[in-house]
Design a protein around this motif. Structure first.
Motif, short mmCIF file in Angstrom:
data_model
loop_
_atom_site.label_atom_id
_atom_site.label_comp_id
_atom_site.label_asym_id
_atom_site.label_seq_id
_atom_site.Cartn_x
_atom_site.Cartn_y
_atom_site.Cartn_z
N GLY A 1 -3.64 -4.34 -3.04
CA GLY A 1 -4.94 -3.61 -3.49
C GLY A 1 -4.28 -2.42 -3.85
O GLY A 1 -3.80 -1.78 -2.67
N GLY A 2 -4.99 -1.12 -4.31
CA GLY A 2 -4.61 0.42 -4.18
C GLY A 2 -3.92 1.10 -5.03
O GLY A 2 -3.08 0.48 -6.15
N SER A 3 -4.08 2.58 -5.03
CA SER A 3 -2.89 2.74 -5.98
C SER A 3 -1.97 3.14 -5.76
O SER A 3 -0.85 3.05 -6.94
CB SER A 3 -3.91 4.39 -5.47
OG SER A 3 -3.14 4.96 -4.37
N GLU A 4 -0.88 2.46 -5.10
CA GLU A 4 0.97 2.46 -5.21
C GLU A 4 0.94 1.05 -5.45
O GLU A 4 1.44 0.47 -4.97
CB GLU A 4 0.61 2.99 -3.30
CG GLU A 4 0.94 4.34 -3.57
CD GLU A 4 1.81 5.07 -2.30
OE1 GLU A 4 2.56 6.31 -2.63
OE2 GLU A 4 1.54 4.56 -1.20
N GLN A 5 0.10 -0.26 -5.76
CA GLN A 5 0.89 -1.73 -5.42
C GLN A 5 1.60 -1.74 -6.39
O GLN A 5 2.10 -2.70 -6.11
CB GLN A 5 -0.95 -1.97 -5.93
CG GLN A 5 -0.32 -3.94 -6.04
CD GLN A 5 -1.59 -4.85 -5.53
OE1 GLN A 5 -2.19 -4.87 -4.95
NE2 GLN A 5 -1.92 -5.46 -7.33
N GLU A 6 1.54 -1.47 -7.64
CA GLU A 6 2.67 -1.65 -8.24
C GLU A 6 3.57 -0.63 -8.37
O GLU A 6 5.17 -1.72 -7.85
CB GLU A 6 1.96 -0.79 -10.09
CG GLU A 6 1.27 -1.07 -10.79
CD GLU A 6 0.72 -2.45 -10.57
OE1 GLU A 6 2.42 -3.20 -11.06
OE2 GLU A 6 -0.23 -3.48 -10.29
N LYS A 7 4.67 0.15 -7.95
CA LYS A 7 5.33 0.87 -7.21
C LYS A 7 5.98 -0.14 -5.77
O LYS A 7 6.78 -0.70 -5.88
CB LYS A 7 5.04 2.35 -6.54
CG LYS A 7 5.06 3.80 -7.52
CD LYS A 7 4.21 4.54 -6.87
CE LYS A 7 4.17 5.80 -7.57
NZ LYS A 7 4.23 7.27 -7.43
N VAL B 1 2.93 3.61 3.57
CA VAL B 1 3.53 1.67 2.88
C VAL B 1 4.75 1.80 2.52
O VAL B 1 5.90 1.34 3.21
CB VAL B 1 3.11 0.68 2.05
CG1 VAL B 1 3.67 -0.52 2.18
CG2 VAL B 1 1.34 0.38 2.36
N ILE B 2 5.35 2.77 0.86
CA ILE B 2 6.24 2.69 0.60
C ILE B 2 6.98 3.95 2.14
O ILE B 2 8.57 3.00 1.26
CB ILE B 2 6.46 4.11 -0.62
CG1 ILE B 2 5.57 3.40 -1.19
CG2 ILE B 2 8.05 4.77 -0.93
CD1 ILE B 2 5.64 4.11 -3.39
N VAL C 1 -0.28 -5.40 7.81
CA VAL C 1 -1.29 -6.16 7.09
C VAL C 1 -1.91 -5.09 6.57
O VAL C 1 -2.33 -4.25 7.52
CB VAL C 1 -1.66 -6.80 7.82
CG1 VAL C 1 -3.28 -7.99 7.38
CG2 VAL C 1 -0.98 -7.90 8.36
N GLY C 2 -2.26 -4.67 5.14
CA GLY C 2 -3.46 -3.45 4.85
C GLY C 2 -3.48 -3.25 3.75
O GLY C 2 -2.59 -4.22 2.70
N LYS C 3 -4.45 -2.15 2.91
CA LYS C 3 -3.68 -1.92 1.78
C LYS C 3 -2.98 -1.82 0.76
O LYS C 3 -2.24 -0.97 2.03
CB LYS C 3 -5.33 -1.02 1.39
CG LYS C 3 -6.61 -1.82 1.44
CD LYS C 3 -7.28 -0.74 0.32
CE LYS C 3 -8.85 -1.87 0.57
NZ LYS C 3 -10.71 -0.76 0.72
#
Length: 230
Positions: free
Chosen positions: A96-102, A71-72, A62-64
């Protein structure tokens, strides 16, 4: 500010230790530093769920979705463990956050193992997601405290966290496992330890609830303030 203060409060054992190790500050803060952790929403204190008797390889995050949350590598660790645990699952909540799309691309490719829900504001709904899983994993590279660890513990989930970050040092090893580096192999190793040694994680939920109850925390701050103005 430190010199004139009566007390210096830290919210985690990690921050307290870091502060006390700074030689340049030792004379200014000697005898002043006190640890008072952050509290969780009263909902979690009032809705404790005991730890399950048997383990299933089902994890929740649970988080950004930014680099700091790592996360990756958590996802790659779970996928790495599929050979040993074919039924392993990872539920990701937030975004949300910079790695969301990946991350969303990985979820789409590995939909048999990974699932995703947007940020859940309704605590009763989020509580059900905690209760339907068995391990909480957030191997952050940097974490000020991480209240989601406490929420998960109060729902009976052992936690995967990071050495020298967040809640490290606040409780003993009975709460879960901590990673010492951020690689997928290290994360996978600690997930495996929790799964294989699930019975060993026996934490006192009521003690944790009392420790993070805002009512109790407010009394501590109130007493410190009263003592400082006498």
């Amino acid at each position: 500010i430190l010199e004139e203060s009566n007390k210096v409060i830290t919210i985690s054992q990690v921050d307290k230790d870091r502060l006390l190790k700074q030689q340049s500050l030792s004379d200014l803060i000697h005898g002043k530093v006190e640890l008072i952790p952050n509290g969780v929403d009263p909902f979690w204190v009032s809705n404790i769920t005991p730890k399950k008797d048997k383990i299933e390889p089902k994890l929740i995050y649970v988080g950004k979705f930014n680099k700091g949350k790592n996360v990756i590598n958590l996802i790659l660790a779970v996928l790495f463990l599929k050979d040993k645990y074919p039924d392993i699952k990872l539920q990701l909540i937030g975004g949300g956050g910079s790695e969301q799309e990946k991350i969303k691309k990985l979820i789409k490719i590995h939909s048999d193992t990974l699932s995703y829900k947007d940020k859940i504001s309704n605590k009763e709904v989020l509580c059900k997601y905690y209760q339907s899983n068995y391990i909480f994993a957030m191997p952050s590279k940097h974490e000020t405290f991480g209240l989601v660890y406490i929420e998960a513990l109060l729902q009976g989930l052992p936690v995967l966290y990071t050495q020298q970050e967040g809640i490290d040092g606040s409780y003993d090893n009975s709460i879960g496992e901590k990673i010492e580096n951020f690689s997928k192999y290290e994360i996978a190793d600690k997930i495996e330890k929790i799964i294989d040694n699930y019975d060993q994680y026996d934490f006192n939920q009521q003690y944790i609830a009392n420790n993070h109850n805002w009512k109790n925390i407010a009394i501590q701050y109130f007493n410190i303030y009263n003592d400082s103005i006498k």
